[in-house]
Write an enzyme that holds these catalytic residues in place. Structure first.
Site, PDB file in Angstrom:
ATOM      1  N   PRO A   1       0.838  -1.200   0.000  1.00  0.00           N
ATOM      2  CG  PRO A   1      -0.382  -1.347   1.971  1.00  0.00           C
ATOM      3  CD  PRO A   1       0.694  -1.987   1.198  1.00  0.00           C
ATOM      4  CG  HIS A   2       1.806   2.906  -3.280  1.00  0.00           C
ATOM      5  ND1 HIS A   2       1.486   1.590  -3.577  1.00  0.00           N
ATOM      6  CD2 HIS A   2       1.512   3.618  -4.387  1.00  0.00           C
ATOM      7  CE1 HIS A   2       1.031   1.525  -4.820  1.00  0.00           C
ATOM      8  NE2 HIS A   2       1.034   2.748  -5.339  1.00  0.00           N
TER       9      HIS A   2
END
Length: 150
Positions: A65-66
């Site tokens: 996740p970013h």
């Protein structure tokens, strides 16, 4: 390689518990709020908005996740090792138990793309991921990540 400078003991959480993707993003947001002094709602909404565009699960039980965050001054990472896998909408259908979070300042730069590629390449190595899953101490994770870049 930039990764050894980004991953510190303080930002490695081992044997965490979570029920689902939303729950783990909340856990990530709550932890990071305390450490980087940005409201958890801002972190959560940024990560969740990115997930709505498409899963960040890379396959083989790994997710990355970013997000870009306006008020963030420096790049921030967090590595979570889950005690058991959760559904993360992975294309391969496997449950995710290794999560590497990357938050970057919302500036006009493509440096985060290079970081994402570097992290993804490390997490694409099955042996490295197996070692991360077995690690019992944060220093082990740091050693694994450092040795994976040689």
């Amino acid at each position: 390689m930039i990764l050894p400078k980004l991953v510190t003991k303080q930002f490695i959480l081992l044997n965490q518990k979570s029920n689902n993707k939303k729950n783990v993003l909340e856990l990530i947001s709550s932890y990071l709020q305390k450490e980087i002094k940005i409201k958890k709602d801002i972190i959560f909404e940024s990560l969740y908005a990115r997930e709505k565009l498409g899963t960040t699960a890379l396959g083989n039980g790994v997710a990355l996740p970013h997000a870009r965050i306006d008020s963030l001054k420096t790049t921030q990472t967090l590595l979570l090792q889950l005690g058991s896998g959760i559904d993360f909408d992975a294309v391969d259908g496997k449950k995710v138990d290794v999560i590497f979070v990357l938050l970057v300042p919302n500036v006009n730069s493509d440096s985060h793309v290079k970081m994402l590629a570097e992290i993804a390449a490390i997490l694409d190595n099955e042996q490295t991921v197996k070692k991360i899953r077995k690690a019992k101490k944060t220093q082990e994770i740091i050693s694994i990540l450092n040795s994976s870049q040689n």
